[in-house]
Every structure is written in structure tokens, then in C-alpha cells.
Motif scaffolding. Structure first.
Motif: not given
Length: 378
Positions: A235-239, A241-245, A321-330
């Protein structure tokens, strides 16, 4: 000073994780009051919370992959069937006598392969993800039943302690061959293969011996299984990846507007294949976790699981609809789904009542997504 025409963002838009956290708190407190009034027991006990976290692992692992897909503007209805296929595949490999590592890596690779095929069909033929993955859901379920000969697949539990430790307590030191630590002296202690020596040494002060059976050493019940720790690391890794890469930014761009992303030079077809492939790896791992939890491969497992995973992602703040999402929220969304099921069991409600509740929650999650989308557009 902001322009008068600039819409003021609410605190929920500025801090999107607060909404799912509030929902989780509400569900936990609601069932705490209801269960205490029903049978005078506490829902928010350490053991119950530990069980909820452990039970969430399969759905939460699936949300790591599904969040990528939904953020990129896609959907995957085959996740539950892939969990069944990968779990059965791992069990078949273990039954054949191969090592735990071979079974785990093979199951994860099968999940990635299924994802790559789904993504390739969607990208190459420009087909709707809903249709492609709906067909894949039935096809993969059939493959799982064929591989398992339409029955559960059992394997030798004693030979694969490492796999079973992923979702069961890997820190149980009950073994008649283990000398009590106070008698071990310089000879050391012979630990089960599921217990790393560094972990035993780090938690040594917490060990407690059963007076009736001094050879039994136990660790605190709140200590989670290895699968939970692996999920936390992923989860930390994916967060990040999604927000900082760059890859994460490309996913959000693809989901926000695919045509614009293509005009900006993004290789949208390749990106779609990568998204579904990576998501398949996580769903394959979820299948391994589920097999370890059951200690067998079950061809019927995972039916409807894709809906729990999708609902968890949407509850966590993602938009269909796409374009919005959060790993920690999921992850918080997955905890909400599991808490609802656990609370329903604690109340003694029948399974059909639980299904009604989960169905209502899924509809409400989509409704909240629509309201949230309108608010962002306004």
C-alpha cells in the motif's frame, strides 16, 4: 486573493481521505452500540479489530490493482474469478509437490497474464472494459473449475507452513521439539520455518509461556499475519507510485481524458495494457492470500468479490468516470466493507440480510460518486 468566479472547495475536497475515515468510524461505532445492546459484548475489542484487518486483506489487495484500473478510466469484473483461478492454481502446484515460492510466483504470474490479455483486447480492439471483463469473468471461472476438477483442491499443510502463515498466525511457537527459551542455553531454539529468527528475537520480551504447557510460547493476539504486513508495504509503495511518479500522473491523465492524453504524446494503448497487467498481479496475490486463509483452493470462491473490491475503491474516493482515486481511501473502503460484514455476523443476521445490506451499500457508493462528480464539475 481568489477570483470571485473561482469555486471554493469544501474540506472534503481538500482532504478526501476524511470522508472514508468518517464512514469507517460511523460503521464501527454503530455496530459497537448495536452489538453491546444485543448481547452485551464489545464489537471494538482488540481481537475483533484484528480479525477485521485480517479478513480485509484479500479485498484490500484487490483494491490496489482495481484503483489503478478505475483511475485510468477502466473497470474489471473478472477480479473474483481471477482470485479463484490463482488460488486453485497455487493449490494444484502445492499438491504436485512443488515449493511454496513456486506456487506463489506462479499464481501471481497467472493473474498478471490474465490482466495482460484483458488489457490487450481492450486496447487493441477498442472494446468496452465492461464487456471484455464480463466475458473474462465467466471464462476464467470455467477454467478454475476445470483446473480443480470442479471441487476443492487440498494439499499437504505440513509441507507448506510458509504459505499458510500468510493469512494464519505465523507466530505460533507450539512445537514439542521446541525447547523453552529459558532452557535453550547456548544451543538456541529450533523455530518452525514460518517464524523468522529476527522476528523471534525482536519480540522475545513479549513471549509468554503457558503454565500447563511450558513448551508453548505465544505472542500477543493483536500481532497480524504476514499477509497484513505485506499488504501494508504494498500500500505504501502503491501510494508513492500513484502520487509521486510519472507513471501515476499518466494514469490520472488517461482517466481524465484519453483523447487529450493521446494528443499530449502518451502511448495510451501501452498504458492500458500495463495497468491491467499490474492490476492482475495484485489480484493474483489476493488469490494466494485467499487460498492461504482457507488452506485449500476453492473453485467457487470469489463470486461477487469484484463488486466488493469496486465498491471499496469508490467508497474510498475514486470516480467510475476515471481520473480520480486514492490508494489509502480504497484501503479504508475495504475496511468499511469488511466491518459491515463482521458487524452483521455479530448481530446474528442471516446471510441474505447481509447480502441486502451489501447491495444497498454498493448502490449508495455509486450514488455518492455521481453526486461527488457533479459537485466537482459545478
Amino acid at each position: 486573493m481568489a477570483s470571485p468566479s473561482t469555486p471554493r472547495q469544501s474540506w472534503l475536497h481538500r482532504y478526501p481521505l476524511l470522508g472514508p475515515l468518517f464512514g469507517l468510524t460511523f460503521v464501527l461505532m454503530l455496530f459497537e452500540g448495536m452489538i453491546y445492546g444485543h448481547n452485551q459484548s464489545n464489537f471494538l475489542s482488540a481481537d475483533t479489530i484484528g480479525n477485521i484487518i485480517t479478513q480485509t486483506t484479500v479485498v484490500a489487495t484487490g483494491t490496489l490493482g482495481m484503483t489503478m484500473i478505475i483511475v485510468a478510466g477502466g473497470i474489471d469484473l473478472s477480479a473474483g474469478s481471477v482470485v479463484a483461478l490463482t488460488g486453485v492454481s497455487a493449490a494444484v502446484i502445492l499438491r504436485a509437490g512443488y515449493s511454496s515460492w513456486v506456487a506463489v510466483l506462479a499464481a501471481i504470474a497467472i493473474g498478471g497474464l490474465v490482466g495482460a490479455i484483458n488489457g490487450g483486447i481492450i486496447a487493441r480492439f477498442k472494446m468496452m472494459p465492461f464487456i471484455v471483463t464480463l466475458g473474462a469473468m465467466e471464462t476464467i471461472r470455467g477454467l478454475a473449475k476445470r483446473m480443480g476438477d470442479n471441487q476443492t483442491v487440498n494439499y499437504n499443510l505440513k509441507r507448506v507452513e510458509g504459505v499458510n502463515a500468510l493469512m494464519n498466525n505465523p507466530y505460533s511457537l507450539h512445537d514439542t521439539s521446541i525447547a523453552p527459551w529459558w532452557q535453550a542455553g547456548d544451543k538456541g531454539i529450533s523455530l518452525p520455518p514460518s517464524v523468522p529468527h529476527w522476528l523471534f528475537n525482536a519480540l522475545h520480551p513479549f513471549l509468554a509461556a503457558d503454565k500447563a504447557h511450558p513448551e508453548d510460547l505465544s505472542l500477543p493476539s493483536w500481532l497480524p499475519p504476514m499477509g497484513v504486513l505485506i499488504l501494508l508495504a504494498l500500500t505504501i509503495m502503491m501510494s508513492i507510485l500513484m502520487n509521486r511518479s510519472v507513471f501515476g500522473r499518466h494514469l490520472f491523465a488517461l482517466g481524465s481524458n484519453e483523447d487529450t492524453a493521446r494528443l499530449c504524446g502518451l502511448r495510451t494503448r501501452t498504458l492500458k495494457v500495463l495497468v491491467y497487467t499490474f492490476a492482475g498481479l495484485f489480484i493474483g496475490l489476493a488469490g494466494v492470500f485467499d487460498m492461504a486463509r482457507l488452506s485449500q483452493g476453492d473453485v467457487t470462491i470469489g463470486q461477487g468479490l469484484e463488486l466488493d473490491i469496486i465498491a471499496a475503491v469508490v467508497i474510498g474516493g475514486a470516480s467510475l468516470n476515471g481520473g480520480v482515486g486514492s490508494i489509502w481511501g480504497a484501503i479504508v473502503g475495504a475496511l468499511i466493507m469488511t466491518s459491515l460484514r463482521s458487524g452483521s455476523v455479530g448481530m446474528g443476521w442471516q446471510s441474505y440480510n447481509q447480502e441486502i445490506i451489501m447491495g444497498i451499500v454498493i448502490v449508495l457508493a455509486v450514488g455518492v460518486d455521481k453526486i461527488r462528480s457533479r459537485g466537482q464539475k459545478g
